[in-house]
Write a protein that holds these residues in place. Sequence first.
Motif: not given
Length: 414
Positions: A279-302
Amino acid sequence: MSEDLWAPHALSDPERFTPDVLDPAGPLAPLDSPESAEAPAHGSVTLIIPTFNEAGNIGELLSLLADSLPAHLPCEVLFVDDSTDDTPAVIEKAALDLPFPVAVLHRESAVGGLGGAVVEGVKRADTDWIVVMDADLQHPPHLVPELVGEGERTGADLVVASRYIPGGSRAGLAGNYRIAVSRGATWLTKGLFPRALRGISDPMSGFFAMRRQVVTADALKPLGYKILLELAVRCRPAKVAEVPFVFQDRYSGESKSGAREGMRFLAHLAALRSATPLARMIGFGLIGLSGFVPNLVALWLLTQAGMHYLPAEIAANQAGVLWNFVLIETLLFRDRRRHRHWADRVGRFAVLANADLLLRIPLIALFVGRFGMEVLPATALALLTTFVLRFAATEALVYLPRTTRTRTARPTRS
């Protein structure tokens, strides 16, 4: 944590306690101390009542308990108190002329909230049964013997007072909003834990009886006020029974539930659901996928601000790393944060997250050049490989306790 434990008068068996307990100001020996080695009376009950600024309810609560508890039921009442008002003094005064013993454990630090208070009470209970109820009289005291009696009759390990079976009602829930929140929380928890909550129609109930022998206090990691959920999921009682009850209006004071408790409840659900490695591994993967959102937003802003895309990629990746770290800390490894200082955890997590980039490119080159794979499947395999490695490394290097090495003394030469 500083604690103060006193008993207004001795229990029915004074041999279980240190002599100075007969003085109301004297300390009460913990219920799991050597003095309590004698087997408890059959059907004996410890009634655990967590309190936080409930002075206005104490007198009426104890009066109703005195009217409700039958003389043949060996019962002791333990208030676990986190109050900042005079609740402990009010309990002491109200308990002087009662037919059952009363004690107060006052905690200076409210670790774990209401659930943590109940666990502190459980650790001190050595009776056959533990009954948990609130102090605000929304849980009717006359049902205490009925909960224990139902357990004795049916052989159940857990007996829940439920608002959602025939004869029960949630009448004391004020307003449609609180009713909707309670119902939604019930559906959510039963959907997340269908096996552990089988036979429990009201997992949000704070009024229940449980056999002491099935509770492993050290396994409990409560967060907030939903202690029944914690007990049912972690202790897994073999047989469950229910008794209907009508949720009453609060007698005095104000409800302690609010947005903050709601967030603690969601964090508690996440911690319970992620208790297994898979369950922790699945949660880890889902959180990692959600991290693309702030990553892409920050990339666009920079890049919009004029930064070259290569340094912008590196900087934006840190936004995703920070996002992932906060969610992983809050949802997956909350109970392991004490093993390392927060700065140490941040540093280790950032190194592992960024090392993933350095490892992924050589892996893709290896899969394509050495094994002849196409670029897309090679990239997918590299992502999967680095994900598994990063999860294992994060759990082992960031959140597992430090191992203490013991040095072996060298023998001296004669």
